[in-house]
Design a protein around this motif. Structure first.
Motif, PDB file in Angstrom:
ATOM      1  N   ASP A  22      15.530  56.034   5.070  1.00 54.14           N
ATOM      2  CA  ASP A  22      16.710  56.094   4.198  1.00 54.14           C
ATOM      3  C   ASP A  22      17.974  55.704   4.953  1.00 54.14           C
ATOM      4  O   ASP A  22      18.838  55.000   4.420  1.00 54.14           O
ATOM      5  CB  ASP A  22      16.867  57.490   3.592  1.00 54.14           C
ATOM      6  CG  ASP A  22      15.810  57.795   2.549  1.00 54.14           C
ATOM      7  OD1 ASP A  22      15.121  56.852   2.099  1.00 54.14           O
ATOM      8  OD2 ASP A  22      15.668  58.975   2.174  1.00 54.14           O
ATOM      9  N   ALA A  23      18.090  56.163   6.194  1.00 52.57           N
ATOM     10  CA  ALA A  23      19.261  55.806   7.003  1.00 52.57           C
ATOM     11  C   ALA A  23      19.297  54.301   7.250  1.00 52.57           C
ATOM     12  O   ALA A  23      20.369  53.679   7.194  1.00 52.57           O
ATOM     13  CB  ALA A  23      19.248  56.571   8.323  1.00 52.57           C
ATOM     14  N   LEU A  24      18.151  53.711   7.501  1.00 55.29           N
ATOM     15  CA  LEU A  24      18.078  52.264   7.701  1.00 55.29           C
ATOM     16  C   LEU A  24      18.508  51.530   6.435  1.00 55.29           C
ATOM     17  O   LEU A  24      19.272  50.556   6.497  1.00 55.29           O
ATOM     18  CB  LEU A  24      16.662  51.855   8.100  1.00 55.29           C
ATOM     19  CG  LEU A  24      16.434  50.356   8.242  1.00 55.29           C
ATOM     20  CD1 LEU A  24      17.227  49.803   9.421  1.00 55.29           C
ATOM     21  CD2 LEU A  24      14.958  50.066   8.408  1.00 55.29           C
ATOM     22  N   LEU A  25      18.040  51.989   5.285  1.00 56.90           N
ATOM     23  CA  LEU A  25      18.437  51.351   4.024  1.00 56.90           C
ATOM     24  C   LEU A  25      19.938  51.471   3.780  1.00 56.90           C
ATOM     25  O   LEU A  25      20.588  50.516   3.354  1.00 56.90           O
ATOM     26  CB  LEU A  25      17.666  51.964   2.854  1.00 56.90           C
ATOM     27  CG  LEU A  25      16.188  51.620   2.777  1.00 56.90           C
ATOM     28  CD1 LEU A  25      15.505  52.455   1.696  1.00 56.90           C
ATOM     29  CD2 LEU A  25      15.991  50.145   2.499  1.00 56.90           C
ATOM     30  N   LEU A  29      22.432  48.318   3.558  1.00 56.34           N
ATOM     31  CA  LEU A  29      23.262  48.138   2.363  1.00 56.34           C
ATOM     32  C   LEU A  29      24.740  48.083   2.738  1.00 56.34           C
ATOM     33  O   LEU A  29      25.483  47.235   2.234  1.00 56.34           O
ATOM     34  CB  LEU A  29      22.987  49.261   1.362  1.00 56.34           C
ATOM     35  CG  LEU A  29      23.603  49.154  -0.014  1.00 56.34           C
ATOM     36  CD1 LEU A  29      23.268  47.820  -0.687  1.00 56.34           C
ATOM     37  CD2 LEU A  29      23.139  50.312  -0.884  1.00 56.34           C
ATOM     38  N   SER A  30      25.154  48.938   3.649  1.00 56.64           N
ATOM     39  CA  SER A  30      26.552  48.926   4.106  1.00 56.64           C
ATOM     40  C   SER A  30      26.905  47.605   4.792  1.00 56.64           C
ATOM     41  O   SER A  30      27.966  47.027   4.543  1.00 56.64           O
ATOM     42  CB  SER A  30      26.804  50.072   5.075  1.00 56.64           C
ATOM     43  OG  SER A  30      26.670  51.302   4.421  1.00 56.64           O
ATOM     44  N   ALA A  31      26.012  47.108   5.634  1.00 58.06           N
ATOM     45  CA  ALA A  31      26.253  45.838   6.326  1.00 58.06           C
ATOM     46  C   ALA A  31      26.334  44.698   5.316  1.00 58.06           C
ATOM     47  O   ALA A  31      27.186  43.810   5.436  1.00 58.06           O
ATOM     48  CB  ALA A  31      25.151  45.572   7.348  1.00 58.06           C
ATOM     49  N   GLU A  38      27.271  37.292  -2.378  1.00 57.89           N
ATOM     50  CA  GLU A  38      27.181  37.223  -3.836  1.00 57.89           C
ATOM     51  C   GLU A  38      26.608  38.500  -4.463  1.00 57.89           C
ATOM     52  O   GLU A  38      26.996  38.892  -5.552  1.00 57.89           O
ATOM     53  CB  GLU A  38      26.304  36.033  -4.225  1.00 57.89           C
ATOM     54  CG  GLU A  38      26.256  35.783  -5.718  1.00 57.89           C
ATOM     55  CD  GLU A  38      25.443  34.551  -6.053  1.00 57.89           C
ATOM     56  OE1 GLU A  38      24.721  34.613  -7.050  1.00 57.89           O
ATOM     57  OE2 GLU A  38      25.529  33.553  -5.315  1.00 57.89           O
ATOM     58  N   PHE A  39      25.695  39.147  -3.765  1.00 55.67           N
ATOM     59  CA  PHE A  39      25.065  40.360  -4.286  1.00 55.67           C
ATOM     60  C   PHE A  39      26.094  41.439  -4.609  1.00 55.67           C
ATOM     61  O   PHE A  39      25.881  42.271  -5.464  1.00 55.67           O
ATOM     62  CB  PHE A  39      24.060  40.882  -3.259  1.00 55.67           C
ATOM     63  CG  PHE A  39      23.302  42.100  -3.707  1.00 55.67           C
ATOM     64  CD1 PHE A  39      22.232  41.983  -4.580  1.00 55.67           C
ATOM     65  CD2 PHE A  39      23.658  43.358  -3.257  1.00 55.67           C
ATOM     66  CE1 PHE A  39      21.523  43.104  -4.982  1.00 55.67           C
ATOM     67  CE2 PHE A  39      22.960  44.480  -3.662  1.00 55.67           C
ATOM     68  CZ  PHE A  39      21.886  44.348  -4.526  1.00 55.67           C
ATOM     69  N   THR A  40      27.229  41.405  -3.930  1.00 58.44           N
ATOM     70  CA  THR A  40      28.238  42.449  -4.101  1.00 58.44           C
ATOM     71  C   THR A  40      29.159  42.184  -5.282  1.00 58.44           C
ATOM     72  O   THR A  40      30.076  42.957  -5.534  1.00 58.44           O
ATOM     73  CB  THR A  40      29.083  42.600  -2.826  1.00 58.44           C
ATOM     74  OG1 THR A  40      29.759  41.371  -2.574  1.00 58.44           O
ATOM     75  CG2 THR A  40      28.224  42.982  -1.644  1.00 58.44           C
ATOM     76  N   ARG A  41      28.906  41.096  -6.017  1.00 58.91           N
ATOM     77  CA  ARG A  41      29.735  40.775  -7.183  1.00 58.91           C
ATOM     78  C   ARG A  41      28.837  40.583  -8.402  1.00 58.91           C
ATOM     79  O   ARG A  41      27.650  40.353  -8.291  1.00 58.91           O
ATOM     80  CB  ARG A  41      30.526  39.485  -6.913  1.00 58.91           C
ATOM     81  CG  ARG A  41      31.528  39.626  -5.774  1.00 58.91           C
ATOM     82  CD  ARG A  41      32.392  38.388  -5.615  1.00 58.91           C
ATOM     83  NE  ARG A  41      31.704  37.247  -5.030  1.00 58.91           N
ATOM     84  CZ  ARG A  41      31.461  37.089  -3.742  1.00 58.91           C
ATOM     85  NH1 ARG A  41      31.802  38.021  -2.894  1.00 58.91           N
ATOM     86  NH2 ARG A  41      30.861  36.002  -3.293  1.00 58.91           N
ATOM     87  N   GLY A  42      29.412  40.664  -9.576  1.00 58.23           N
ATOM     88  CA  GLY A  42      28.660  40.414 -10.800  1.00 58.23           C
ATOM     89  C   GLY A  42      27.830  41.610 -11.244  1.00 58.23           C
ATOM     90  O   GLY A  42      28.096  42.748 -10.871  1.00 58.23           O
ATOM     91  N   GLU A  43      26.811  41.328 -12.058  1.00 59.96           N
ATOM     92  CA  GLU A  43      25.999  42.392 -12.646  1.00 59.96           C
ATOM     93  C   GLU A  43      25.281  43.240 -11.609  1.00 59.96           C
ATOM     94  O   GLU A  43      25.153  44.447 -11.773  1.00 59.96           O
ATOM     95  CB  GLU A  43      24.963  41.789 -13.604  1.00 59.96           C
ATOM     96  CG  GLU A  43      25.562  41.311 -14.904  1.00 59.96           C
ATOM     97  CD  GLU A  43      24.482  40.826 -15.862  1.00 59.96           C
ATOM     98  OE1 GLU A  43      23.401  41.446 -15.913  1.00 59.96           O
ATOM     99  OE2 GLU A  43      24.736  39.822 -16.540  1.00 59.96           O
ATOM    100  N   PRO A  49      26.696  51.668  -6.871  1.00 62.91           N
ATOM    101  CA  PRO A  49      26.966  53.111  -6.804  1.00 62.91           C
ATOM    102  C   PRO A  49      25.705  53.948  -7.035  1.00 62.91           C
ATOM    103  O   PRO A  49      25.498  54.967  -6.369  1.00 62.91           O
ATOM    104  CB  PRO A  49      27.994  53.343  -7.920  1.00 62.91           C
ATOM    105  CG  PRO A  49      28.649  52.017  -8.111  1.00 62.91           C
ATOM    106  CD  PRO A  49      27.569  51.002  -7.845  1.00 62.91           C
ATOM    107  N   GLN A  50      24.837  53.496  -7.938  1.00 68.11           N
ATOM    108  CA  GLN A  50      23.594  54.231  -8.191  1.00 68.11           C
ATOM    109  C   GLN A  50      22.677  54.187  -6.978  1.00 68.11           C
ATOM    110  O   GLN A  50      22.014  55.171  -6.649  1.00 68.11           O
ATOM    111  CB  GLN A  50      22.875  53.659  -9.405  1.00 68.11           C
ATOM    112  CG  GLN A  50      23.641  53.849 -10.697  1.00 68.11           C
ATOM    113  CD  GLN A  50      23.126  52.950 -11.811  1.00 68.11           C
ATOM    114  OE1 GLN A  50      22.558  51.894 -11.566  1.00 68.11           O
ATOM    115  NE2 GLN A  50      23.338  53.382 -13.046  1.00 68.11           N
ATOM    116  N   ALA A  51      22.630  53.036  -6.309  1.00 68.43           N
ATOM    117  CA  ALA A  51      21.790  52.912  -5.115  1.00 68.43           C
ATOM    118  C   ALA A  51      22.290  53.839  -4.014  1.00 68.43           C
ATOM    119  O   ALA A  51      21.501  54.531  -3.367  1.00 68.43           O
ATOM    120  CB  ALA A  51      21.774  51.468  -4.630  1.00 68.43           C
TER     121      ALA A  51
END
Length: 80
Positions: A22-25, A29-31, A38-43, A49-51
């Motif tokens: 979980d810490a690795l994930l 995700l933070s990095a 692109e993943f950080t924009r749009g749908e 936030p849920q992740a």
């Protein structure tokens, strides 16, 4: 001296592995979020936030599991 694999030790090893994953994930995700890709924009960004909430919930759950394991290993003395 080799310690036999007890139920407690197996649970501890499993919980430790879960925490590391979980810490690795969370770190990945933070990095990725910091990179502004692109993943950080749009749908897809709507799910971030849920992740984070799910991963933080998992870490909290694992911390409680470690607390319960600690209590099994070191039970509190009963009052007389």
């Amino acid at each position: 001296m080799m310690i036999d694999k007890t139920s407690w030790l197996e649970d501890f090893d499993e919980t430790t592995q879960d925490i590391l994953e979980d810490a690795l994930l969370l770190d990945a995700l933070s990095a990725y979020l910091s990179s502004g890709r692109e993943f950080t924009r749009g749908e897809r960004a709507d799910y971030l936030p849920q992740a984070f909430q799910r991963l933080c919930s998992h870490l909290s759950q694992h911390a409680m599991e470690l607390h319960r394991l600690e209590k099994r290993l070191f039970p509190e003395p009963t009052a007389k």
